[in-house]
Design a protein around this motif. Structure first.
Motif: not given
Length: 91
Positions: A40-54
Motif C-alpha cells: 500500500v505504501a507503494g515502494d516496490k523495493a521495500a515491499a520485495q524486501s519485506v516479502f522475502q522476510q515474510s
C-alpha cells in the motif's frame, strides 16, 4: 470434564497446544499484514524486501501444518503478483 487422569492430561496438553498454534497463526497474519502494508505504501523495493522476510515465516508456519500448504501458496502468489503490479503501475 475429563474423568480419568489420562483424559485430564490430554485436556491440558490440548489447551497448551491450542495456545501455541494460536500464537503461530497470529505471527503468520502479522507477516502477511506487514507485506500488504508495504504494498500500500507503494515502494516496490521495500515491499520485495519485506516479502522475502515474510516468506520465511510463512513457510515455517506452513511446515508445522498450522494452515494448509495450498492456502499458503495462494497467499504468497497473490502477494507476489501485487508486488509485481507495483512496478507496472509506477512505470
Amino acid at each position: 470434564m475429563a474423568n480419568s487422569a489420562q483424559a485430564r492430561k490430554r485436556a491440558r496438553q490440548a489447551d497448551k497446544q491450542r495456545a501455541h498454534n494460536a500464537s503461530l497463526r497470529s505471527t503468520l497474519r502479522t507477516a502477511i499484514k506487514s507485506v500488504r502494508k508495504a504494498i500500500v505504501a507503494g515502494d516496490k523495493a521495500a515491499a520485495q524486501s519485506v516479502f522475502q522476510q515474510s516468506v520465511s515465516v510463512i513457510d515455517r508456519i506452513a511446515d508445522k501444518q498450522i494452515v494448509h500448504k495450498n492456502a499458503v501458496a495462494r497467499t504468497k502468489s497473490r502477494l507476489s503478483a501485487q508486488i509485481k503490479a507495483l512496478g507496472v503501475a509506477a512505470a
